[in-house]
Enzyme design. Structure first.
Site, PDB file in Angstrom:
ATOM      1  N   GLU A 136      -9.520 -13.100  19.310  1.00 40.28           N
ATOM      2  CA  GLU A 136      -8.282 -12.599  19.894  1.00 40.28           C
ATOM      3  C   GLU A 136      -8.565 -11.706  21.100  1.00 40.28           C
ATOM      4  O   GLU A 136      -7.848 -11.740  22.100  1.00 40.28           O
ATOM      5  CB  GLU A 136      -7.462 -11.862  18.817  1.00 40.28           C
ATOM      6  CG  GLU A 136      -7.006 -12.843  17.734  1.00 40.28           C
ATOM      7  CD  GLU A 136      -6.054 -12.258  16.706  1.00 40.28           C
ATOM      8  OE1 GLU A 136      -6.244 -11.090  16.316  1.00 40.28           O
ATOM      9  OE2 GLU A 136      -5.124 -12.975  16.290  1.00 40.28           O
TER      10      GLU A 136
ATOM     11  N   ASP B 118     -11.023  -3.407   1.691  1.00 36.96           N
ATOM     12  CA  ASP B 118     -12.301  -3.760   2.322  1.00 36.96           C
ATOM     13  C   ASP B 118     -13.508  -3.165   1.598  1.00 36.96           C
ATOM     14  O   ASP B 118     -14.598  -3.729   1.606  1.00 36.96           O
ATOM     15  CB  ASP B 118     -12.356  -3.227   3.767  1.00 36.96           C
ATOM     16  CG  ASP B 118     -11.544  -4.075   4.726  1.00 36.96           C
ATOM     17  OD1 ASP B 118     -10.757  -4.919   4.252  1.00 36.96           O
ATOM     18  OD2 ASP B 118     -11.691  -3.896   5.947  1.00 36.96           O
TER      19      ASP B 118
ATOM     20  N   GLN C 208      -4.255  -8.767   3.494  1.00 41.99           N
ATOM     21  CA  GLN C 208      -3.619  -9.324   2.297  1.00 41.99           C
ATOM     22  C   GLN C 208      -4.351  -8.943   1.009  1.00 41.99           C
ATOM     23  O   GLN C 208      -3.716  -8.654  -0.011  1.00 41.99           O
ATOM     24  CB  GLN C 208      -3.533 -10.853   2.407  1.00 41.99           C
ATOM     25  CG  GLN C 208      -2.245 -11.351   3.030  1.00 41.99           C
ATOM     26  CD  GLN C 208      -1.009 -10.827   2.318  1.00 41.99           C
ATOM     27  OE1 GLN C 208      -0.927 -10.760   1.097  1.00 41.99           O
ATOM     28  NE2 GLN C 208      -0.032 -10.399   3.107  1.00 41.99           N
TER      29      GLN C 208
ATOM     30  N   VAL D  59     -12.654  13.548   3.786  1.00 42.69           N
ATOM     31  CA  VAL D  59     -13.278  13.736   2.482  1.00 42.69           C
ATOM     32  C   VAL D  59     -14.783  13.653   2.670  1.00 42.69           C
ATOM     33  O   VAL D  59     -15.300  12.681   3.220  1.00 42.69           O
ATOM     34  CB  VAL D  59     -12.789  12.680   1.478  1.00 42.69           C
ATOM     35  CG1 VAL D  59     -13.451  12.908   0.126  1.00 42.69           C
ATOM     36  CG2 VAL D  59     -11.275  12.735   1.361  1.00 42.69           C
TER      37      VAL D  59
ATOM     38  N   GLY E 297      -7.234   7.408   1.917  1.00 47.59           N
ATOM     39  CA  GLY E 297      -7.029   6.354   2.904  1.00 47.59           C
ATOM     40  C   GLY E 297      -5.607   5.822   2.924  1.00 47.59           C
ATOM     41  O   GLY E 297      -5.079   5.413   1.899  1.00 47.59           O
TER      42      GLY E 297
ATOM     43  N   GLY F 248      -4.471   3.162   4.636  1.00 50.41           N
ATOM     44  CA  GLY F 248      -4.436   1.811   5.218  1.00 50.41           C
ATOM     45  C   GLY F 248      -3.519   0.911   4.404  1.00 50.41           C
ATOM     46  O   GLY F 248      -2.687   1.386   3.631  1.00 50.41           O
ATOM     47  N   PHE F 249      -3.692  -0.395   4.568  1.00 51.49           N
ATOM     48  CA  PHE F 249      -2.818  -1.338   3.866  1.00 51.49           C
ATOM     49  C   PHE F 249      -2.860  -1.145   2.354  1.00 51.49           C
ATOM     50  O   PHE F 249      -1.828  -1.139   1.693  1.00 51.49           O
ATOM     51  CB  PHE F 249      -3.210  -2.777   4.207  1.00 51.49           C
ATOM     52  CG  PHE F 249      -2.861  -3.175   5.613  1.00 51.49           C
ATOM     53  CD1 PHE F 249      -1.530  -3.355   5.976  1.00 51.49           C
ATOM     54  CD2 PHE F 249      -3.840  -3.363   6.560  1.00 51.49           C
ATOM     55  CE1 PHE F 249      -1.195  -3.721   7.274  1.00 51.49           C
ATOM     56  CE2 PHE F 249      -3.514  -3.735   7.865  1.00 51.49           C
ATOM     57  CZ  PHE F 249      -2.197  -3.913   8.225  1.00 51.49           C
ATOM     58  N   GLY F 250      -4.074  -0.973   1.812  1.00 54.02           N
ATOM     59  CA  GLY F 250      -4.217  -0.864   0.370  1.00 54.02           C
ATOM     60  C   GLY F 250      -3.633   0.429  -0.177  1.00 54.02           C
ATOM     61  O   GLY F 250      -2.832   0.416  -1.119  1.00 54.02           O
TER      62      GLY F 250
END
Lengths: 431, 431
Positions: free
Chosen positions: A173, A303, A321, A82, A14, A16-18
Site C-alpha cells: 500500500e 499481535d 480482526q 508500563v 494497550g 489498540g483493536f484488541g
C-alpha cells in the site's frame, strides 16, 4: 478513580483493536477496568500509510480513548508507560506509579522488527505509530525539496529513490501510494524536477508480494504496482543500509535517502514475564483461551499473543480482526472465570483480507470469492470507513477521499515538523 | 529554476497573506519571482487557536505553497531560512545558498513579543505557528492527564488553571475556546476530575478586551466570556512567570502550569537592513508605497511594515486584511516601477473586525454596522471559511464545525507529540 471495591480489578495494557474491544464488551461486567496506553488515542493502523503519504491528516485515523469510553462507568483510563510486571504480587510498575490487578491483559500489539540490524534501525523509517507516519511524511517532502537544490545528479537520484522493504499489505500500500504521488501529484508541484527520475522500489524476501493472500491477489497486486511504475524486486534481502545506499544480499546497490521498513514486526513485550513463553516473532505463548502459559491471571491478545495450533503453527496472523475477535472472546472468558465457569477456546473466523494499491486498484480475498480492481477498491474503502472509529473521522476521511479522487491530488503535503534523524530518538523516547 | 533572463528578479520572503497575494497578482507580470518560506505551507493564522484547543486539525488551516502556485509559470518556491540581506550587492544569504535580486520584498510577518522577559519566554506558550499550536494542544491535554493523578490539591489546581495573557482577538478567542472545552467536552472525558476546579483567566493590560474594536463589541465580548466562566482581569500586567505561578504587577499570584502568551508581537526582521528604520513594535518604516525608507529596491508589506500616517501613527494594524491589500498594491507598484512609472500610495480600506467567543457568540464591527451574538457568529464562520485556502480545507473545516456544533464536542483531542519544554527549544530551531 471510578471503582467499586467488591469487584475484581482488570488492567488492560494497550488501547489498540484488541484492548478497546475487550473493554467495550466488559461494560456490563462486574469488574473495575483500568486501561493504560502510552498515547491518549487509539490508532487505526491500517491507514497510517495514507498519513505518511499526505492523503489523510493524523486526526482522522486516531481517536481519543477517553471518548470511546465516555459512557462506560466501570472503566478508568490513564496515559502511562508500563515498565514492568511483578507477577509475584500482582502489580505493575508504570511511569505514573504502581497499580495492582486481579487480572492483567497484555494488548500491547507489535513493534517494528529490524531483526537486530542496528544500522538499518537507525536509518530506515518505521511506520507503526502516528508520529512515525508524520516523520515519514516530512522526510518524503524534505527529500523532494532537497532534490530541487541538489546539483550532483547521483545525490539527486538518491533523494528521489524510495525503497520500501517488505511486500506485505503495508509495503504494497505504501509503494502504491508513493507511485500515485509520483504520477499525479508531484509533477505539478515540482515542475522544475525531472520527476521521471523518481523511482520506487518494493523489496520482498519471498517469491511473491502479499504472501498471506491468494496467488491470484498477489499477482494482480504486482501487476498493478508495475503498471504504476513501481519496481517490484522479489526474492531479495536487504543486507545493509547506511543512510545513502541499500545493499542487497546479492550485492546489488540502490542509492536512496529514504528506506521505509515494513519487513517485519515483533511482539511488544513488557519485562517481568517468564522469558520461556516468548516464542517466534517475540510473541507470547498463550493457551487457546488467551491465558499466558504458566500463569493463571495474565492474558495476552492480538499481535502479541501466539495461540499455537495445527492451522496456525506460530499463532494467528497479526491483523486487526484477530485482535478484535480475541478481545471479544476474552471478555466472555473473563466473566466465566469470575463466575468459576470453564473458559472457551478462541476460534478465529477469518473474514478475508484486502489491500489497496491505487485509485480503482485493490485486491480482496474472501473465503469463497476473490476479486480485484475497481469493485475491490470500493469494497476496501467501504470496509475501512466502517471500521474507522467515530462519526467525525468517517466523514472527514470520506471527504478527503472524494476530494483526492476527483482532484487527483493529496491535500495534506505539509512538513509540520521537520524530520531530523538525530532529534528523532530523543523525541521517540519522550512520546 | 523557471526563469527568463530578460526579466527582473523579485524575491519575496514569506508565504503569509501578504506574500501570497503579491505573488498571485504578479502572475502576468514580466518578472521572475522566487518565493522563500521556512515552511512548505501557508498558515491561516486566525484559526490557530482552534488547532490548539482541539477543534480543527492542523492540515485544515495550512495549505502547501507549491499548490497555490501550481499554474504560475513565473514563480519558483524554495523552503529556506533567510539569514542575512546584503544590500550593497543585492543578494541574500539563506540556509540553501545565496540568491541575488533586483527587487526584494520582506513579507515575513511578526513573531511573538515577550518584551525581553526571558523567564516568561521560556515558560509561556506562544501560538503563532502550527507547531506552536500543536505544542499548546499537547500541553493542555497533558496537564489534564497529570491533574488526574496529582494528589496534592494545590498542584492539581495549578494544572487545571489556564492563564491567557493579552485580550486581543487571539486571547479572547483562545479563552473562549478553553471555556467551551471546560463546559462541554471535559466533564464527559474526565468524570473523575472535579472540572469545576478548572479556571480560565484572561489578563489584559488596558481597560477593556478587544481594544481595537468598538466599545460595544468589547463589552459584549467580556460579557460572553464571563457568562462562559472566564475570569476577565483588566488593567493587570504580568510581572513574572516561573512555570508554576504567574505574578501580577499588583502582587496577585495565580498558580498555573499553562500560560498562553498572546500579549504582543514584533516584526520578524532579518539582519542586514539599516537599524535606524526599525520603529515601534520591531516594524520597518516604509514609504506609503511600501518601499523601505533609505532603499530603492527593498520593500516590506504586512505586519512587518510601518507606513506612518496621521490616522495610523505607528503603521496599520497587524491583520490579514492589511497584508492582503498591501500585497495587491505592491504588485501594481512593482509593475509601475519596472515600467518607469510613479508609484501609488497604499490606501487601507478597513473592512471591519470580528472575533468569536463561543458557540453562537461572536462580535462583528463593520464600518456602519456593529452586531453581536448568533448572527455575528454565523458571519464569522462564513468569512473564515471563505478566506481559508483550498476547497478541501473549506470542506473539512465546515464538516468539523458542523459535527462540533451538534455534538458539543471537539474531535481532535490527541497528544500526537508530547510537549516537552526542554526538547522544544532544540526542535523549534530545527523547524
Amino acid at each position: 478513580m471510578k471503582s467499586d471495591k467488591k469487584f475484581p480489578k482488570v488492567i488492560i495494557i494497550g488501547g489498540g483493536f484488541g484492548g478497546i474491544q475487550l473493554a467495550k464488551k466488559l461494560r456490563h461486567a462486574e469488574v473495575n477496568i483500568l486501561m493504560l496506553d502510552r498515547h491518549n488515542y487509539h490508532t487505526f493502523q491500517p491507514l497510517l500509510y495514507q498519513v505518511a503519504t499526505g492523503g489523510l491528516e493524523p486526526d482522522s485515523i486516531a481517536f481519543p480513548i477517553r471518548k470511546v469510553f465516555r459512557e462506560q462507568k466501570n472503566l478508568a483510563f490513564r496515559v502511562a508507560n508500563v515498565t514492568a510486571i511483578h507477577t509475584e504480587n500482582n502489580t505493575i510498575s508504570t511511569s505514573i506509579g504502581d497499580f495492582d490487578y486481579d487480572y492483567l491483559v497484555l494488548a500491547t500489539g507489535s513493534e517494528t522488527n529490524f531483526f537486530g540490524q542496528k544500522e538499518i534501525e537507525h536509518y530506515a523509517m518505521p511506520m507503526k505509530t502516528v508520529p512515525e507516519a508524520l516523520n515519514l511524511r516530512s522526510l518524503i517532502l524534505q527529500n523532494l525539496e532537497e532534490a530541487l537544490i541538489e546539483e550532483d545528479p547521483i545525490r539527486r537520484d538518491a533523494l528521489l529513490n524510495f525503497v520500501v522493504v517488505g511486500g506485505g499489505p503495508t509495503g504494497v500500500e505504501t509503494a502504491g501510494a508513493l507511485a500515485e504521488l509520483k504520477n499525479h501529484v508531484l509533477p505539478a508541484d515540482y515542475p522544475e524536477l525531472d520527476i521521471q527520475r523518481m523511482r520506487i522500489f518494493l523489496i520482498e524476501n519471498s517469491e511473491r508480494v502479499l504472501t498471506p493472500f491468494s496467488e491470484q491477489a498477489s499477482y494482480k497486486a504486482q501487476e498493478f504496482l508495475e503498471n504504476m511504475g513501481v519496481t517490484v524486486m522479489l526474492q531479495k534481502l536487504v543486507a545493509a543500509y547506511d543512510g545513502d545506499r541499500v545493499v542487497l544480499k546479492d550485492g546489488e546497490i540502490l542509492p536512496t535517502k529514504a528506506v521505509i521498513w515494513s519487513a517485519g514486526v515483533k511482539g511488544a513485550t513488557i519485562p517481568g514475564l517468564d522469558k520461556a513463553q516468548i516464542v517466534r516473532g517475540g510473541r507470547i505463548k498463550t493457551q487457546p483461551d488467551n491465558l499466558i502459559v504458566g500463569y493463571n491471571n495474565i492474558f495476552a491478545i492480538g499481535d502479541l499473543a501466539a495461540i499455537e495450533s495445527p492451522e496456525y503453527p506460530y499463532g494467528h496472523p497479526g491483523v486487526a480482526q484477530v485482535a478484535i475477535q480475541q478481545g471479544q472472546q476474552l471478555a466472555k472468558n473473563l466473566v466465566r472465570i469470575i463466575n468459576n465457569q470453564p473458559t472457551q477456546a478462541f476460534d478465529y473466523y477469518d473474514k478475508g483480507a484486502m489491500a489497496t494499491i491505487g485509485r480503482n486498484k485493490a485486491v480482496v480475498d474472501l473465503k469463497y470469492w476473490k476479486f480485484q480492481g475497481f469493485f475491490a477498491w470500493l469494497t476496501w474503502m467501504f470496509i475501512h470507513l466502517l471500521f474507522l472509529v467515530g462519526f467525525r473521522n468517517k466523514m472527514v476521511t470520506l471527504m478527503n477521499w472524494i476530494v483526492n479522487y476527483f482532484s487527483y491530488d493529496r491535500g495534506t503535503r505539509l512538513i509540520i515538523r521537520k524530520f531530523d534523524r538525530d532529534l528523532m530518538k530523543e523525541e521517540a523516547e519522550a512520546i
